[in-house]
Enzyme design. Structure first.
Site, short mmCIF file in Angstrom:
data_model
loop_
_atom_site.label_atom_id
_atom_site.label_comp_id
_atom_site.label_asym_id
_atom_site.label_seq_id
_atom_site.Cartn_x
_atom_site.Cartn_y
_atom_site.Cartn_z
N GLU A 1 13.56 4.69 21.17
CA GLU A 1 14.66 4.98 20.14
C GLU A 1 15.50 6.10 20.49
OE1 GLU A 1 14.78 3.23 17.71
OE2 GLU A 1 12.89 2.21 18.17
N GLY B 1 0.68 -1.24 0.02
CA GLY B 1 -0.04 -0.02 0.13
C GLY B 1 0.82 1.21 -0.08
N ASP C 1 15.61 -6.38 20.44
CA ASP C 1 16.83 -5.68 20.89
C ASP C 1 17.60 -6.69 21.62
OD1 ASP C 1 16.55 -3.17 19.75
OD2 ASP C 1 15.66 -2.38 21.39
N THR D 1 2.83 0.15 -6.92
CA THR D 1 2.20 -0.05 -8.45
C THR D 1 1.95 1.31 -8.96
OG1 THR D 1 1.29 -1.99 -7.43
CG2 THR D 1 0.28 -1.13 -9.42
P1 ADP Z 1 1.40 -1.03 -3.40
O1 ADP Z 1 1.59 -1.39 -5.03
O2 ADP Z 1 2.60 -0.67 -2.75
O3 ADP Z 1 0.86 -2.09 -2.64
P2 ADP Z 1 -0.47 0.62 -4.69
O4 ADP Z 1 0.18 1.48 -5.51
O5 ADP Z 1 -1.19 -0.25 -4.99
O6 ADP Z 1 0.45 0.24 -3.36
O7 ADP Z 1 -1.34 1.83 -3.88
C1 ADP Z 1 -2.72 1.85 -3.52
C2 ADP Z 1 -3.37 2.85 -3.52
O8 ADP Z 1 -2.84 3.93 -2.48
C3 ADP Z 1 -3.07 3.57 -4.69
O9 ADP Z 1 -3.87 3.52 -5.92
C4 ADP Z 1 -3.35 5.31 -4.42
O10 ADP Z 1 -4.65 5.33 -4.46
C5 ADP Z 1 -2.96 5.14 -3.07
N1 ADP Z 1 -1.51 5.53 -2.76
C6 ADP Z 1 -0.73 5.02 -2.41
N2 ADP Z 1 0.75 5.62 -1.95
C7 ADP Z 1 0.24 6.82 -2.37
C8 ADP Z 1 1.10 7.96 -2.58
N3 ADP Z 1 2.28 8.23 -2.30
N4 ADP Z 1 0.45 9.03 -3.03
C9 ADP Z 1 -0.96 9.01 -3.39
N5 ADP Z 1 -1.75 7.91 -3.22
C10 ADP Z 1 -1.02 6.92 -2.83
ZN ZN Z 2 14.92 -0.96 20.19
MG MG Z 3 0.72 -3.19 -5.41
#
Ligand code: ADP
Ligand code: ZN
Ligand code: MG
Length: 640
Positions: free
Chosen positions: A453, A234, A530, A238
């Protein structure tokens, strides 16, 4: 953490089609059965027959003038053929008492042959026994033959449906189902990806190369071939890959590793071949293999990859190795689990460029929220900054989810615009819902993490043989609450005992700081990794490196390498085992003591650092420097 389960691209219309086929096949089957039933019963009832009692049949059979030519016994029924062909056929029913023989029906011609038999048959009836075949028996028989065929037909048509649904092209099993996001589709650019500046910067070079390959070729620059996007689920990997294609304005062929898993044997490799040949034809272009860990997990991990996966992976490697320098195709891949990837993928000429896509920090979270609230009507009171503040640990996907939930909430409530209350409700549903509870820290947990930390950082900074502190963050990541990075100034193969002891002490710094600030009762589970690290390092210092006080220069081979003494079953005696345990404990006690001395002597700096961490969540080297620079090393923590 598990990624989202990818949805199969099975659309509604296909579902309806599928059940239509099943229905029509079933309907046909029922029709056939009904027809068979009718025909079978016609045989029984269609022709006019007179029924005569069994006693009469027997009497006439034994009488040479009885007019019976033949008696066919079918189960409980007798069919009587008369010598006089003009008479209607007669039937009779056995009355169930004993055999026909008991009832006096004699087969006079039994055992006769030739002339004698023919002569006998002119006088007495021929008696023939047949298997009982009633109408339902026939239906049943036919059903037994027909049903498996129907089942097979249904199964095959189902398989076709599946393949079609997967392909959207009937029967082209080996064809890539890669989706092409050409220039006609809605273009994603870097503007749509908020935050992640350093990743974008890395990828700008790729974009430039795709736009002006000549510029690089002229200078003899080796063109990158494979770019691996690594990061938590997320975080926008992608999205980032699509943005590269959008920025460069080139075709984008995308396939997900998890799709390979659904494929028939041998199809994965041919899909890869097809994908690469399409991309080459459309060069310059991008191939994007999402969730590559699904096919490219370590071949030895957990019993090894399946043969199918291995073929798919090998095909990817073969294709990448076969690229010319000027092929103009860049292969991008994304994974949540770099550690799980087969090492062969990461070799030079393959995915040798790594771009880390990280969880967003506070200011990036605000940017992402802005992206996702763009075009949504909001009330004046909506406070995205406050939302960004309390969503530490959330991914871009989580934030986009919150934005969407907020819009849904507002619509459900009949609001014209999204209010701050809608926003809070959406946040609570998405973030504090049972699944993410552990990811979003409450204020108290955040404070403990900040001190933890800060403890690592202060101890590491102060001790003379420790590496410099590079970055501290309290953004949770995976199982950890926060991270303190130390950068070794140069690559070294050897570490001396002082450096190792400083590593032990700074690892203890987290737990010690918690204890110092929150008291003995506030010992949390946050330090378990740790402590494991301390135990592991201390053990290897004693048994592998000969660094014990009493056991200096003695090493103790473990079970894998060593010999065994007869009495203990270990490669050393019980007494030595105790000594080893004692030496390990001495090292960890000393580390805790030194950490405590350092933190007590620098309490003000510890407080200040924790406070800054709570405010900014992440501090880089340049921001750490002014806070840490006045920290002092107490003599009690000195080793030499
Ligand atoms: P991953 O492939 O890393 O699992 P995705 O690219 O599928 O994540 O992200 C899922 C959705 O989350 C995207 O379609 C977008 O709507 C939102 N999202 C994630 N990162 C961002 C970002 N940096 N800026 C804007 N939207 C984002
Ligand atoms: Zn620690
Ligand atoms: Mg993805």
């Amino acid at each position: 953490m598990a990624d989202k389960i990818p949805k199969k691209p099975v659309g509604r219309p296909l579902e309806t089609n599928k059940s239509n086929t099943v229905r029509s096949i079933l309907f046909t089957a029922i029709l056939i059965c009904f027809g068979i039933y009718v025909v079978a019963n016609m045989n029984n009832t269609g022709i006019q027959k007179t029924e005569v009692p069994i006693s009469e049949v027997i009497q006439r059979a034994n009488d040479p003038e009885g007019n019976i030519a033949k008696i066919t016994v079918i189960g409980n029924n007798l069919e009587i053929t008369l010598k006089d062909k003009d008479q209607p056929t007669e039937t009779s029913r056995k009355d169930g008492s004993g055999t026909l023989y008991d009832q006096g029906l004699v087969n006079y011609c039994d055992g006769m042959e030739g002339e004698e038999l023919i002569k006998c048959q002119e006088t007495y009836p021929v008696i023939e026994y047949k298997e009982d075949v009633n109408a339902w028996g026939i239906v049943f028989d036919i059903m037994l033959t027909v049903l498996p065929i129907i089942a097979i037909v249904i199964f095959f048509s189902w398989m076709m449906r599946q393949a079609n649904a997967a392909n959207n092209q009937s029967m082209s099993f080996g064809k890539s189902r890669a989706r092409l996001y050409g220039p006609d589709k809605k273009k994603v650019t870097f503007k749509d990806v908020a935050g992640n500046e350093s990743a974008k910067q890395d990828l700008t070079e790729i974009v430039d190369f795709l736009k002006n390959p000549k510029k690089y070729e002229k200078l003899g620059a080796k063109i990158p071939r494979g770019v691996l996007l690594a990061g938590d689920p997320g975080t926008g990997k992608t999205l980032m890959a699509r943005a590269v294609a959008g920025e460069a304005d080139v075709p984008f062929f995308s396939i997900s590793g998890s799709e390979f898993a659904e494929m028939f044997v041998g199809v994965g490799a041919s899909r890869v071949r097809d994908l690469f040949s399409k991309a080459k034809k459309n060069a310059p272009s991008i191939i994007f293999i999402d969730e590559i860990d699904a096919v490219a997990h370590k071949r030895d991990a957990r019993g090894g990859a399946g043969r199918e996966d291995e073929q798919t992976l090998n095909q990817i490697l073969v294709e990448m190795d076969g690229f010319d320098n000027d092929s103009g195709v860049i292969v991008m891949a994304a994974t949540n689990r770099v550690d799980m990837l087969d090492k062969a993928l990461l070799r030079p000429g393959r995915f040798d460029r790594h771009v880390n896509v990280t969880l967003p920090e506070r200011k990036d979270r605000l940017e992402i929220l802005k992206v996702h609230f763009k075009g949504k009507p909001v009330e004046e009171d909506v406070d995205l900054e406050a939302l960004a503040k309390k969503t530490a640990g959330s991914s871009g996907a989580d934030l986009s989810n919150i934005a969407n939930e907020a819009a849904i909430t507002a619509a459900r409530e009949g609001h014209k615009a999204i209010s701050n209350k809608d926003l809070t409700e959406a946040f609570e549903r998405v973030a504090i819902g049972p699944e993410r509870k552990s990811k979003v820290l409450n204020e108290k947990e955040k404070k403990i993490t900040a001190y933890h930390e800060a403890g690592h950082a202060v101890v590491g900074h102060v001790l003379p043989d420790s590496d410099p502190v590079h970055k501290v963050t309290i953004i949770p990541r995976g199982a950890t609450g926060g991270v303190t990075w130390f950068l070794p100034p140069e690559d070294r193969s050897y570490k001396n005992i002082f450096e190792l002891k400083d590593i032990l002490a700074r690892a203890m710094g987290g737990r010690v700081a918690e204890k110092l600030i929150f008291g003995k009762d506030a010992i949390t589970t946050g330090a378990s990794s740790d402590l494991k690290n301390v135990a592991g390092l201390a053990k290897s210092m004693i048994i592998e490196e000969g660094m014990g006080e009493e056991t200096r220069n003695l090493v103790f081979p473990d079970e894998a390498t060593g010999y065994y003494t007869i009495t203990t079953g270990k490669p050393y005696s019980e007494k030595t085992a105790e000594l080893i345990d004692l030496e390990i404990k001495k090292l960890s006690d000393e580390a805790a003591k030194r950490a405590e001395e350092v933190l007590k002597a620098n309490k003000g700096i510890l407080d200040k650092l924790a406070e800054e961490l709570l405010k900014h969540e992440t501090l880089e080297e340049a921001e750490l420097e002014p806070i840490l620079k006045s920290a002092k090393l107490p003599t009690t923590a000195k080793l030499h």
